[in-house]
Design a protein around this motif. Structure first.
Motif, short mmCIF file in Angstrom:
data_model
loop_
_atom_site.label_atom_id
_atom_site.label_comp_id
_atom_site.label_asym_id
_atom_site.label_seq_id
_atom_site.Cartn_x
_atom_site.Cartn_y
_atom_site.Cartn_z
N TRP A 1 0.85 -1.20 0.00
CA TRP A 1 0.00 0.00 0.00
C TRP A 1 0.88 1.25 0.00
CZ3 TRP A 1 -5.37 0.21 2.59
CH2 TRP A 1 -5.90 1.51 2.55
N PHE A 2 1.89 1.27 0.87
CA PHE A 2 2.76 2.44 0.96
C PHE A 2 3.53 2.66 -0.34
CE2 PHE A 2 6.97 4.25 1.87
CZ PHE A 2 6.59 5.47 2.42
N VAL A 3 4.09 1.60 -0.89
CA VAL A 3 4.91 1.73 -2.11
C VAL A 3 4.04 2.17 -3.29
CG1 VAL A 3 6.29 0.47 -3.80
CG2 VAL A 3 6.68 0.12 -1.36
N ILE A 4 2.85 1.59 -3.42
CA ILE A 4 1.96 1.97 -4.52
C ILE A 4 1.57 3.44 -4.40
CG2 ILE A 4 -0.35 1.63 -5.49
CD1 ILE A 4 -0.07 -1.33 -4.79
N GLY A 5 1.33 3.90 -3.15
CA GLY A 5 1.00 5.31 -2.95
C GLY A 5 2.18 6.24 -3.12
N TYR A 6 3.37 5.72 -2.82
CA TYR A 6 4.58 6.56 -2.88
C TYR A 6 5.09 6.72 -4.30
CZ TYR A 6 9.70 6.87 -3.10
OH TYR A 6 10.98 7.17 -3.46
N LEU A 7 5.06 5.69 -5.11
CA LEU A 7 5.72 5.70 -6.42
C LEU A 7 5.28 6.85 -7.33
CD1 LEU A 7 6.12 1.95 -7.43
CD2 LEU A 7 7.93 3.65 -7.02
N PRO A 8 3.97 7.14 -7.48
CA PRO A 8 3.59 8.23 -8.40
C PRO A 8 4.16 9.59 -8.01
CG PRO A 8 1.69 6.88 -7.85
CD PRO A 8 2.78 6.47 -6.93
N THR A 9 4.48 9.79 -6.73
CA THR A 9 5.02 11.07 -6.27
C THR A 9 6.48 10.94 -5.84
OG1 THR A 9 4.21 10.65 -4.02
CG2 THR A 9 2.76 11.86 -5.51
#
Length: 627
Positions: A285-293
């Protein structure tokens, strides 16, 4: 406005609708807008708690204690998330509500989906699935990060859904893609907006920036100090000399910290134990949310606190999974310790919220916390100027122009300040230079047309109408459909050539922007001045419909109808004006005059009595009277 009367590259119609609703109820009282933000954040937190009970419950390895552990974990994650100060920019900043809106709709859509799965009634199931898809579309139209929610939802459903058959997963995937396709369709409806050109950073630089961003985010989530809006993990001045590098040494070490955070996420996910499923899901969850930004693609900043609004949930789930590895006695101590963490984080959030008390405090604290960009310095100067400290404002703006000569907004602001101080020659020279370089500057910055606008203002003030119109015509060619340019040019044309040529400019604009309040009001005025009340009245009525708190269009409509002896129409228009602005004596004076002409003397006297009452109140309570 629902329509893009702005120069933003974003498409967020749901956020715009929320502002329209707030404006309807609160007018320009900002406390009402802040209340909406707080309520949205509260709703998002409650929905997150409800969602996590279901999502984490399926991943608990203790069947006999599944409900207790899931509820406790969901409660602590949701509570800490709600009070975490890193979310200040999403809650305290009125324009930051796009995060809360997207979160609430996405979370609500997921909860509706889970409710639909367990619903027995066929039509109830269909209704819940449709509501879930509608909520998902609203999330996407609230903020682009809704696409990250889609990815997290599919990850959990397809990879962690134990009780979901392959055929069901296929239907879920098709339904989700249909929602995304609908969003793509509506997103292409408005015209394209300004978007900065992509930076051509080489792979090693981009990788370093991604690690720096990860380090900064990890540090803020664990120890949220030095919070401010203008964050960055790259700054060219860091490398000017050794002194600048030393001043920015902490930025250099962020990459190491980011690598450490990444290793912790990987190691925690690989470690076997009762909390492994939570850790894997939280890390994903964290990585998926972090990657675009993460700087993998260029955005309008390299890091931003409000970008953690969604990824922080995954980070907290990961920590909760780590707690499950501890002995039972230790877990109880962690729960007690969480209460102290909530108090500490809540206190930090309360202090952080005070940064937003007024613009001067905000920019001073941002500047003091390390947000020393040209943008913040320029805005701080404008705040000083508005508070009457022109000397300090000029000092800051001159420094910004000296250090970043290619930043057009600072040059324009300095020239505008000089013009207001009476230094017209220097101001005009700076505006002229900025206007000449606008064609180059607009590739990297929006609003570069302001230089032409301000220069035309100065020339018109000097009665050089021909030169001012020529500059505005060039600017309109380069920046079509910018109302500020059209409004000024039409006013100069009206004064020098009459209302008819000015009307042509306004009507050309309205042909593509029928929804624009100010343009409709301007058209109504010009029709009235050109002796064409039959065309003025529809334009004024359209303006009054577009702005539910407008009185200017209604007052003008009432005067036109009164002068043409259409007293019933005049009375109705002025009644609406009084209802919208009941604390203004001038509204009752006009209403009284109309009533007197209609022979309604009693109502005319009542209106005059209201004038006396308001004027008396104003004399007794001068502190309550506002402009």
């Amino acid at each position: 406005h629902l329509f893009l009367d702005s120069f933003s590259a974003h498409y967020r119609p749901v956020q715009n609708v929320s502002f329209m609703v707030d404006y309807y109820f609160w007018n320009t009282e900002v406390s009402g807008f802040h209340l909406t933000n707080i309520l949205l954040h509260l709703i998002a937190g409650l929905l997150l708690y409800r969602l996590l009970i279901e999502v984490l419950g399926h991943l608990v390895p203790f069947p006999d204690k599944e409900k207790t552990i899931a509820r406790t974990g969901a409660f602590l994650v949701a509570l800490i998330w709600m009070v975490h100060p890193v979310h200040s920019a999403a809650v305290d900043y009125i324009s930051g509500r796009a995060d809360s809106l997207c979160f609430a709709f996405a979370c609500g859509g997921w909860v509706l989906f889970l409710r639909a799965k367990s619903c027995e009634a066929r039509w109830g199931k269909i209704a819940l699935y449709c509501a879930s898809m509608g909520s998902g579309l609203l999330a996407l139209c609230s903020r682009e990060v809704g696409l990250v929610w889609v990815a997290v939802f599919l990850l959990h459903t397809l990879a962690f859904g134990k009780n979901t058959a392959a055929r069901q997963k296929l239907f879920i995937l098709v339904g989700t893609l249909a929602v995304v396709a609908a969003y793509a369709a509506v997103r292409h409806l408005p015209e394209a907006r300004f978007s900065p050109p992509p930076e051509k950073w080489p792979l090693p630089v981009r990788t370093t920036m991604m690690m720096r961003a990860l380090g900064d985010y990890g540090r803020l989530l664990v120890f949220p100090s030095n919070l401010h809006m203008e964050r960055t993990v790259v700054e060219g001045t860091h490398y000017i000399d050794h002194a600048h590098w030393q001043a920015a040494a902490s930025t250099e070490y962020l990459a190491i910290l980011g690598l450490f955070v990444a290793l912790c996420l990987v190691a925690g996910s690989c470690l076997r134990g009762p909390g492994q499923a939570w850790r894997i899901f939280g890390a994903a969850w964290f990585v998926i949310g972090y990657l675009p930004t993460s700087n993998i693609v260029q955005l309008n900043a390299t890091v931003a606190e409000h970008w953690l609004y969604l990824p922080s949930v995954g980070f907290l789930i990961f920590l909760a999974g780590c707690v499950l590895e501890l002995p039972v006695a230790w877990r109880k101590m962690i729960v007690v310790g969480s209460a102290f963490a909530v108090i500490a984080l809540g206190t930090r959030s309360w202090y952080r919220s005070s940064d937003w008390s007024d613009e001067l405090t905000f920019y001073q604290r941002t500047f003091a916390s390390g947000g020393v960009s040209a943008r913040v310095a320029g805005n701080l100067a404008l705040a000083y100027s508005r508070h009457g400290n022109a000397k300090e404002a000029e000092k800051i703006l001159r420094r910004v122009v000296e250090t970043t000569p290619d930043y057009p907004i600072a040059r324009n602001n300095l020239a505008d300040l000089l013009a207001r101080e009476g230094k017209l020659d220097e101001a005009q020279k700076m505006f002229a230079e900025s206007e000449q370089h606008a064609a180059t500057a607009r590739k990297d910055y929006p609003h570069t047309w302001i230089a032409a606008l301000n220069l035309a203002h100065l020339l018109a003030h000097d009665h050089q109408d021909t030169e001012a119109i020529a500059i505005l015509e060039r600017a309109r060619h380069d920046y079509p459909q910018v109302w500020d340019l059209i409004a000024l040019e039409s006013e100069i044309v009206r004064k020098s050539q009459g209302p008819q040529p000015a009307l042509q400019l306004i009507n050309d604009f309205l042909a593509q922007n029928w929804w624009h309040y100010a343009a409709n009001l301007a058209a109504g005025r010009l029709y009235a001045q050109s002796g064409d009340p039959e065309r003025a009245l529809p334009a004024l009525r359209q303006a009054a419909r577009l702005d539910v708190h407008d009185t200017e269009a209604l007052n003008l409509e009432a005067r036109i109808c009164r002068d043409r002896n259409r007293l019933d129409e005049a009375f109705r228009a002025q009644e609406r004006a009084v209802a919208r602005q009941p604390d203004k004596p001038s509204q009752y004076l006009l209403l009284s005059d109309i009533c007197e002409r209609m022979g309604r003397s009693v109502e005319a006297k009542v209106a005059l009595a209201e004038v006396v009452k308001l004027q008396s109140f104003a004399r007794e309570h001068p502190e309550t009277v506002t402009n």
